[in-house]
Design a protein around this motif. Structure first.
Motif, PDB file in Angstrom:
ATOM      1  N   MET A 240     -70.500  52.428 -23.583  1.00  0.00           N
ATOM      2  CA  MET A 240     -71.358  52.390 -22.106  1.00  0.00           C
ATOM      3  C   MET A 240     -70.335  51.011 -21.312  1.00  0.00           C
ATOM      4  O   MET A 240     -69.647  50.111 -22.348  1.00  0.00           O
ATOM      5  N   ILE A 241     -70.008  50.493 -20.303  1.00  0.00           N
ATOM      6  CA  ILE A 241     -68.639  49.980 -18.879  1.00  0.00           C
ATOM      7  C   ILE A 241     -69.651  48.273 -19.308  1.00  0.00           C
ATOM      8  O   ILE A 241     -70.988  48.337 -18.932  1.00  0.00           O
ATOM      9  N   ASP A 242     -68.909  47.499 -19.887  1.00  0.00           N
ATOM     10  CA  ASP A 242     -69.098  45.451 -20.101  1.00  0.00           C
ATOM     11  C   ASP A 242     -69.323  45.291 -18.723  1.00  0.00           C
ATOM     12  O   ASP A 242     -68.910  45.550 -17.526  1.00  0.00           O
ATOM     13  N   THR A 243     -70.318  44.835 -18.587  1.00  0.00           N
ATOM     14  CA  THR A 243     -71.151  44.099 -16.859  1.00  0.00           C
ATOM     15  C   THR A 243     -69.789  44.139 -16.362  1.00  0.00           C
ATOM     16  O   THR A 243     -69.453  43.752 -15.179  1.00  0.00           O
ATOM     17  N   LYS A 244     -68.826  42.635 -17.266  1.00  0.00           N
ATOM     18  CA  LYS A 244     -67.366  42.168 -15.761  1.00  0.00           C
ATOM     19  C   LYS A 244     -66.242  42.965 -15.072  1.00  0.00           C
ATOM     20  O   LYS A 244     -66.193  42.593 -14.496  1.00  0.00           O
ATOM     21  N   ASN A 245     -66.401  43.944 -16.328  1.00  0.00           N
ATOM     22  CA  ASN A 245     -65.522  45.141 -15.650  1.00  0.00           C
ATOM     23  C   ASN A 245     -65.730  45.698 -15.071  1.00  0.00           C
ATOM     24  O   ASN A 245     -65.472  46.233 -13.811  1.00  0.00           O
ATOM     25  N   ARG A 246     -67.265  46.208 -14.971  1.00  0.00           N
ATOM     26  CA  ARG A 246     -68.108  47.574 -13.523  1.00  0.00           C
ATOM     27  C   ARG A 246     -68.352  46.008 -12.660  1.00  0.00           C
ATOM     28  O   ARG A 246     -68.073  46.377 -11.121  1.00  0.00           O
ATOM     29  N   ILE A 247     -68.182  45.057 -12.773  1.00  0.00           N
ATOM     30  CA  ILE A 247     -68.233  44.318 -11.829  1.00  0.00           C
ATOM     31  C   ILE A 247     -67.507  44.161 -10.825  1.00  0.00           C
ATOM     32  O   ILE A 247     -66.831  44.137  -9.481  1.00  0.00           O
ATOM     33  N   CYS A 248     -66.063  43.886 -11.485  1.00  0.00           N
ATOM     34  CA  CYS A 248     -64.844  43.402 -11.064  1.00  0.00           C
ATOM     35  C   CYS A 248     -64.457  45.159 -10.524  1.00  0.00           C
ATOM     36  O   CYS A 248     -64.360  45.364  -9.793  1.00  0.00           O
ATOM     37  N   LEU A 249     -64.883  46.441 -11.223  1.00  0.00           N
ATOM     38  CA  LEU A 249     -64.539  47.489 -10.575  1.00  0.00           C
ATOM     39  C   LEU A 249     -65.839  47.468  -8.808  1.00  0.00           C
ATOM     40  O   LEU A 249     -64.794  48.667  -7.766  1.00  0.00           O
ATOM     41  N   PHE A 250     -66.569  46.892  -8.667  1.00  0.00           N
ATOM     42  CA  PHE A 250     -67.832  47.211  -8.005  1.00  0.00           C
ATOM     43  C   PHE A 250     -67.271  46.492  -6.428  1.00  0.00           C
ATOM     44  O   PHE A 250     -67.305  46.783  -5.595  1.00  0.00           O
ATOM     45  N   PHE A 251     -66.613  45.850  -6.863  1.00  0.00           N
ATOM     46  CA  PHE A 251     -66.502  44.910  -5.673  1.00  0.00           C
ATOM     47  C   PHE A 251     -64.865  45.390  -4.825  1.00  0.00           C
ATOM     48  O   PHE A 251     -64.718  45.095  -4.235  1.00  0.00           O
ATOM     49  N   ARG A 252     -64.198  46.060  -5.564  1.00  0.00           N
ATOM     50  CA  ARG A 252     -62.514  46.442  -5.806  1.00  0.00           C
ATOM     51  C   ARG A 252     -63.121  48.005  -5.249  1.00  0.00           C
ATOM     52  O   ARG A 252     -62.465  48.133  -4.037  1.00  0.00           O
ATOM     53  N   SER A 253     -64.237  48.152  -4.833  1.00  0.00           N
ATOM     54  CA  SER A 253     -64.476  49.795  -4.982  1.00  0.00           C
ATOM     55  C   SER A 253     -64.851  48.914  -3.083  1.00  0.00           C
ATOM     56  O   SER A 253     -65.062  50.727  -3.154  1.00  0.00           O
ATOM     57  N   PHE A 254     -64.936  48.028  -2.838  1.00  0.00           N
ATOM     58  CA  PHE A 254     -65.316  47.840  -0.956  1.00  0.00           C
ATOM     59  C   PHE A 254     -64.311  47.890  -0.265  1.00  0.00           C
ATOM     60  O   PHE A 254     -63.820  48.542   0.164  1.00  0.00           O
ATOM     61  N   PHE A 255     -63.353  48.169  -1.568  1.00  0.00           N
ATOM     62  CA  PHE A 255     -61.791  48.697  -0.961  1.00  0.00           C
ATOM     63  C   PHE A 255     -60.802  50.069  -0.285  1.00  0.00           C
ATOM     64  O   PHE A 255     -59.645  50.311  -0.612  1.00  0.00           O
ATOM     65  N   ILE A 256     -61.579  50.917  -1.162  1.00  0.00           N
ATOM     66  CA  ILE A 256     -61.653  51.694  -1.183  1.00  0.00           C
ATOM     67  C   ILE A 256     -60.967  52.718  -0.272  1.00  0.00           C
ATOM     68  O   ILE A 256     -59.622  53.812  -0.387  1.00  0.00           O
ATOM     69  N   GLN A 257     -61.454  51.975   0.693  1.00  0.00           N
ATOM     70  CA  GLN A 257     -61.007  52.473   2.021  1.00  0.00           C
ATOM     71  C   GLN A 257     -59.779  51.925   2.444  1.00  0.00           C
ATOM     72  O   GLN A 257     -59.410  52.440   3.685  1.00  0.00           O
ATOM     73  N   CYS A 258     -59.141  50.695   2.205  1.00  0.00           N
ATOM     74  CA  CYS A 258     -58.415  50.154   2.517  1.00  0.00           C
ATOM     75  C   CYS A 258     -56.823  50.117   2.471  1.00  0.00           C
ATOM     76  O   CYS A 258     -56.537  51.012   1.414  1.00  0.00           O
TER      77      CYS A 258
END
Lengths: 284, 206
Positions: free
Chosen positions: A1-19
């Motif tokens: 299970m991924i820890d919450t802090k890293n999951r949040i980091c990946l979640f917000f970074r995923s907003f830039f996937i099409q950048c």
């Protein structure tokens, strides 16, 4: 299970996937950016880190809202790769990672495009229209008047809210689900019955569109016969019927809506010209 | 025409347009919302929202699949709201100004993506040399789109303000009014037939 802090980091970074989207690598720069923090965390060695970055700068494209499934899966595999000691197994895992990315990217592109762009987005537009029609605002059809400014302003806001909720849900869920899959090439495809969901949305979209069309036609009919001479009211209704018939005829010939607009302009030009030539004033 | 409002609206569009592709994509760039926000800025929120929704209906048949570049809703919503507020308050003219602007911006968007294709190669070379500065390229990409959108909105808003001189001719106004009325019905029909096709396919699969 991924820890919450890293999951949040990946979640917000995923907003830039099409950048940085480009025709060469498609989402490559964006995807590399999304996983870069994770890669820096799992790869201590500079050369291995560089190699992992280059891995993720290869051509990549998927539906952005579904990218979480691939991001989580890739992060999990990179973590396992960094902990792997055996060189042969490492090479096999690297090759496997490419396959996972490719397979999941195309699967979720297909699901996501049909679900998000094909159904959710137009449905949220329809929801806004429904709110407006329900509040008595059908100004966009050239009939009626605006009654409730709150509903009119609330329509687009509510549409955005629904769309954002769905897209953010899949992004967040996908990251956790993908991480748990840890290299499974069919990860997330069993999250729900996608075909059943699409069928239900199709039916809902059709029924709502049909009701809006029916109601709007009635409103225009009522308003036209109440305020215009009968001949002009009939002419206006004929315009509605012909517009309704025109769009699918043109679109079925693999033309875009721009062609429909061109046809409409052409017709309007000719119609107004004829009316002017015969000396009839255009009433609306 | 209030120049200050025009500049502020353009900058707001420049931010909202980023949601179209490069950031989040939670539909903040949808024409109805952009039309509402820009319309509120220039004193016509209801007209801005309804212009935006009309454009949204027309654009609903264009999907951003693969490398396909659909017309840009944020730019369309902005220009339609600005043209309505500052160029004669004639609804059909504002609608088509926004409608066609979205397609014109799509052409510019293709060029921007081609430029970023060159950047992709540079990024790969930099990473190979051990120089990892993805934040820089992300920021550059966002700035590129932002500045392009602001410049585009400013230029084409002024262009359509100038074109509004033709509104003094009743012939031009009548064509626009009829075309606007028909196009919205055609758009509604297009969505209805799209969903009808989906339902028909579902029944066929069963």
């Amino acid at each position: 299970m991924i820890d919450t802090k890293n999951r949040i980091c990946l979640f917000f970074r995923s907003f830039f996937i099409q950048c940085g989207w480009n025709f060469e690598g498609l989402q490559n720069i964006g995807f590399c950016y999304v996983v870069s923090h994770w890669l820096e965390r799992v790869w201590g060695d500079e050369d291995k880190l560089k190699k992992s970055f280059l891995r993720h700068l290869e051509v990549f494209n998927t539906q952005p809202h579904m990218s979480g499934f691939i991001i989580g899966n890739v992060c999990s595999v990179e973590e396992m790769l960094s902990a792997e000691e055996d060189a042969a197994r490492k090479e096999k895992m690297e090759a496997g990672l490419k396959t996972i990315k490719k397979a999941l990217a195309s699967s979720f592109a297909s699901i996501g495009d049909r679900l998000i762009w094909g159904r959710i987005y137009p449905l949220t537009t329809i929801v806004c229209l429904l709110m407006w029609l329900g509040s008595g605002f059908y100004f966009w059809l050239g009939a009626g008047s605006s009654n409730s400014k709150l509903f009119v302003a609330g329509g687009p806001v509510f549409s955005v809210f629904i769309f954002a909720a769905v897209s953010l849900y899949f992004r967040w869920k996908g990251i956790g689900y993908g991480y748990k899959c840890a290299g499974n090439v069919s990860c997330g495809l069993d999250l729900m019955n996608w075909n059943k969901t699409l069928s239900r949305l199709n039916f809902a979209g059709f029924v709502l569109c049909f009701l809006i069309s029916l109601f709007s036609c009635w409103e225009v009919f009522e308003a036209a016969f109440a305020s215009l001479p009968p001949s002009w009211a009939i002419f206006k209704m004929l315009l509605v019927v012909s517009s309704f018939a025109l769009a699918p005829v043109i679109l079925k010939r693999k033309r875009t809506f721009l062609s429909v607009t061109g046809a409409v302009f052409g017709f309007s030009f000719v119609a107004v010209l004829i009316l002017r030539v015969v000396g009839v004033r255009v009433l609306w | 025409m209030d120049l200050y409002l025009l500049l502020v609206s353009s900058f707001l569009c420049g931010l909202l347009v980023l949601d179209n592709l490069q950031f989040a994509q939670v539909s903040l760039s949808r024409p109805s919302l952009v039309g509402l926000l820009i319309g509120w800025l220039v004193g016509s929120p209801i007209e801005g929202a309804s212009l935006g929704l009309g454009i949204e209906l027309c654009y609903s048949t264009f999907l951003p699949l693969g490398g396909n570049v659909p017309p840009n809703g944020a730019v369309a919503g902005t220009i339609s709201a600005l043209v309505f507020a500052f160029a004669g308050r004639y609804y059909p003219f504002a609608f088509f100004a926004g409608f066609f602007s979205g397609f014109l911006y799509a052409g510019l968007d293709v060029k921007l993506r081609q430029i970023r294709g060159e950047w992709s190669k540079i990024v790969e070379n930099e990473v190979s040399d051990g120089k990892i500065r993805l934040n820089f390229w992300m920021a550059k990409s966002l700035m590129q789109e932002n500045i392009s959108a602001v410049g585009f909105v400013l230029f084409f808003s002024v262009f359509f303000f100038a074109l509004a001189v033709f509104l003094r001719f009743a012939f031009f106004r009548d064509i626009l009014r009829m075309a606007h009325f028909m196009v919205l019905w055609a758009a509604l029909s297009a969505i209805l037939h799209k969903f009808a096709g989906y339902v028909k396919n579902d029944r066929y699969k069963k």
